[in-house]
Design a protein around this motif. Structure first.
Motif, PDB file in Angstrom:
ATOM      1  N   ILE A 295       0.881  -1.174   0.000  1.00  0.00           N
ATOM      2  CA  ILE A 295       0.000   0.000   0.000  1.00  0.00           C
ATOM      3  C   ILE A 295       0.915   1.219   0.000  1.00  0.00           C
ATOM      4  CG2 ILE A 295      -1.673   1.336   1.346  1.00  0.00           C
ATOM      5  CD1 ILE A 295      -2.569  -1.353   2.619  1.00  0.00           C
ATOM      6  N   GLU A 329      -1.737  -0.538  -4.084  1.00  0.00           N
ATOM      7  CA  GLU A 329      -2.856   0.348  -3.760  1.00  0.00           C
ATOM      8  C   GLU A 329      -2.297   1.713  -3.369  1.00  0.00           C
ATOM      9  OE1 GLU A 329      -6.384   0.155  -3.438  1.00  0.00           O
ATOM     10  OE2 GLU A 329      -5.929  -1.423  -4.877  1.00  0.00           O
ATOM     11  N   THR A 331      -3.152   5.434  -1.435  1.00  0.00           N
ATOM     12  CA  THR A 331      -4.129   6.169  -0.634  1.00  0.00           C
ATOM     13  C   THR A 331      -3.478   7.469  -0.153  1.00  0.00           C
ATOM     14  OG1 THR A 331      -5.577   6.067   1.298  1.00  0.00           O
ATOM     15  CG2 THR A 331      -3.480   4.941   1.503  1.00  0.00           C
ATOM     16  N   LEU A 347      -8.126  -1.090   3.896  1.00  0.00           N
ATOM     17  CA  LEU A 347      -7.187  -1.390   2.800  1.00  0.00           C
ATOM     18  C   LEU A 347      -6.280  -2.552   3.193  1.00  0.00           C
ATOM     19  CD1 LEU A 347      -5.692   1.867   1.229  1.00  0.00           C
ATOM     20  CD2 LEU A 347      -7.062   0.090   0.141  1.00  0.00           C
ATOM     21  N   VAL A 351      -5.983  -5.981   1.022  1.00  0.00           N
ATOM     22  CA  VAL A 351      -4.797  -6.499   0.337  1.00  0.00           C
ATOM     23  C   VAL A 351      -4.313  -7.776   1.015  1.00  0.00           C
ATOM     24  CG1 VAL A 351      -4.104  -4.224  -0.516  1.00  0.00           C
ATOM     25  CG2 VAL A 351      -3.057  -5.110   1.547  1.00  0.00           C
ATOM     26  N   ARG A 429      -5.954  -6.938  -5.964  1.00  0.00           N
ATOM     27  CA  ARG A 429      -5.408  -5.585  -5.760  1.00  0.00           C
ATOM     28  C   ARG A 429      -4.423  -5.573  -4.608  1.00  0.00           C
ATOM     29  NH1 ARG A 429     -10.645  -2.055  -5.297  1.00  0.00           N
ATOM     30  NH2 ARG A 429      -9.192  -0.610  -4.300  1.00  0.00           N
ATOM     31  N   GLY A 430      -3.324  -4.862  -4.806  1.00  0.00           N
ATOM     32  CA  GLY A 430      -2.353  -4.686  -3.734  1.00  0.00           C
ATOM     33  C   GLY A 430      -1.295  -5.772  -3.647  1.00  0.00           C
TER      34      GLY A 430
END
Length: 444
Positions: A295, A329, A331, A347, A351, A429-430
């Motif tokens: 992330i 990801e 943020t 998040l 992930v 994702r991630g």
């Protein structure tokens, strides 16, 4: 030791005793730095070494070759401290030709007090018959039996490694039993790692007492949020007054490797005001290499003048510089104001789930045959690539084997195409994904 927590072995010793020669002899061709990954450091500070069935990360704490004796001693102490903080086993290297030197004894005292396993290695013993007697004086260091080796001639390395790996295991097993999510918070100095952790803990009063980093420098902080347990691994502990900048950066990389190795998820904190720097790219590269979920948290977002395009522009810039990790990801947060911090937990959960997701073989093969139908595999000199079968062989990160008729025909870009098709179906994702291509004899 579980698969994804490799033990860390650090090499300590005076300049010119042969640390790098040993490093190269052990690391061989398995250099941990990906050649074609842009923005990843080429310094070989660490490499993965495989011996028998054990894999460990070897760290070279060396660096500066100072002129005067007292600088050498303070440098060695600094290196020994890093090794004590981050390593599971320490190789302490001395030189049979120079004999026992005062600095060796002082560093040996430090290592002995640390109660970390130390393997004493006497280098440059090019002939065991002639020089064996000279190795015995190193018993005087009081840290156990000296192991004679010649790094340049690759003599005695097996016995030395035997001793090194005999210390693996005890620590790893304990760490593995729980299923808490382990998150390493990494980034350049002063990017706000400590304030982020304090904020994440502050909102969650259910905090177990902080476990100081007894074995290593990174501090592990257990936190419970919405009934789930997390462990935050913080590398912010580095505040040594260090005069030499590149040395500081080297230490930061060593600490980062050690924290990343023990985590499943890595939050890379980036300073919104500064933007993505080369150092950020190096740190991101370590997480990518090691197959961790990532992330990217852009901190100090409150300090940026914004209009409706700012986020998109900023995201594009990050994607461009960290182009080798399009899965990460992104943020935008502020550790100071607390902006979007609680979203960070969502998040992390997402992930984390993707990092350990398994897809059934049937579904994978459906996706693959559909992908092949949409875009014909490449061919070369009249021979066309055929993809027979795909199956998932691991998680954290998700790893897949594809069986084909000819590995040479499976270009990187076609593997990437298959990866994207799987991501379209399942997100992932991630998390990075690993693909291994195997050949299967042509079936008539």
């Amino acid at each position: 030791m579980s698969k994804n927590k490799k033990p860390i072995v650090a090499v300590v010793g005076r300049p010119n005793v042969g640390k790098s020669t040993l490093f190269n002899a052990l690391a061989g061709q398995r250099i941990s730095i990906v050649k074609d990954t842009p923005g990843i450091t080429r310094d070989r500070i660490y490499a993965d070494v495989t011996w028998l069935d054990k894999v460990f990360t070897l760290i070279d704490t060396g660096g500066i070759e100072p002129e005067s004796k007292d600088i050498i001693l303070s440098q060695m102490r600094e290196q020994a401290q890093i090794a004590i903080d981050t390593a599971d086993v320490i190789i302490f290297m001395v030189d049979v030709r120079q004999g026992l030197v005062d600095a060796d004894s002082k560093v040996a005292d430090m290592l002995r007090r640390s109660h970390k396993p130390v393997v004493l290695v006497v280098n440059k013993v090019d002939s065991f018959e002639k020089l064996m007697a000279d190795t015995y004086e190193f018993y005087n260091l009081g840290i156990g039996e000296p192991h004679p080796i010649s790094a340049s001639n690759k003599l005695g390395l097996g016995d030395m490694l035997e001793e090194v790996i005999s210390y693996f295991g005890e620590e790893g097993e304990k760490e593995e039993e729980d299923d808490k999510t382990r998150v390493a918070i990494v980034g350049k100095p002063n990017v706000g790692k400590s304030s982020l952790i304090n904020k994440l803990i502050g909102e969650n009063r259910l905090i177990v007492s902080e476990i100081a980093g007894t074995t290593r420098d990174a501090v592990d902080t257990p936190v419970t949020h919405n009934g789930k347990e997390y462990i935050f691994i913080d590398t912010a502990g580095l505040r040594r007054k260090n005069k030499i900048k590149e040395e500081l950066e080297k230490y930061m990389i060593v600490r980062t490797v050690s924290a990343v190795e023990r985590a499943d998820i890595v939050i890379l904190l980036i300073d919104a005001v500064e933007g993505v720097t080369e150092q950020d790219a190096k740190i991101a590269g370590i997480a990518h290499e090691r197959g961790k979920a990532v992330i990217i948290a852009v901190n100090k977002w409150d300090a940026i003048e914004k209009d409706n395009k700012t986020v998109n522009k900023y995201t594009a810039k990050i994607r461009e510089i960290l182009s080798y990790m399009p899965y990460a990801e992104i943020t935008f947060i502020s550790a100071v104001t607390g902006q979007r911090l609680m979203k960070l937990y969502d998040l992390i959960d997402m992930v984390s789930e993707n990092h350990s997701m398994r897809i059934s073989t049937g579904v994978l093969n459906e996706i693959m045959s559909e992908a092949v139908a949409l875009q014909q595999p490449p061919s070369d000199k009249g021979k066309r690539l055929r993809l027979y079968y795909i199956t998932q062989v691991g998680v954290k990160p998700p790893a897949f084997v594809i069986f084909v008729n000819d590995k040479e025909l499976m270009h990187f870009s076609y593997t990437r195409y298959i990866e994207n098709k799987i991501r379209e179906a399942f997100g992932f994702r991630g998390t990075p994904m690993k693909f291994y291509i195997r050949e299967r004899g042509e079936k008539k």
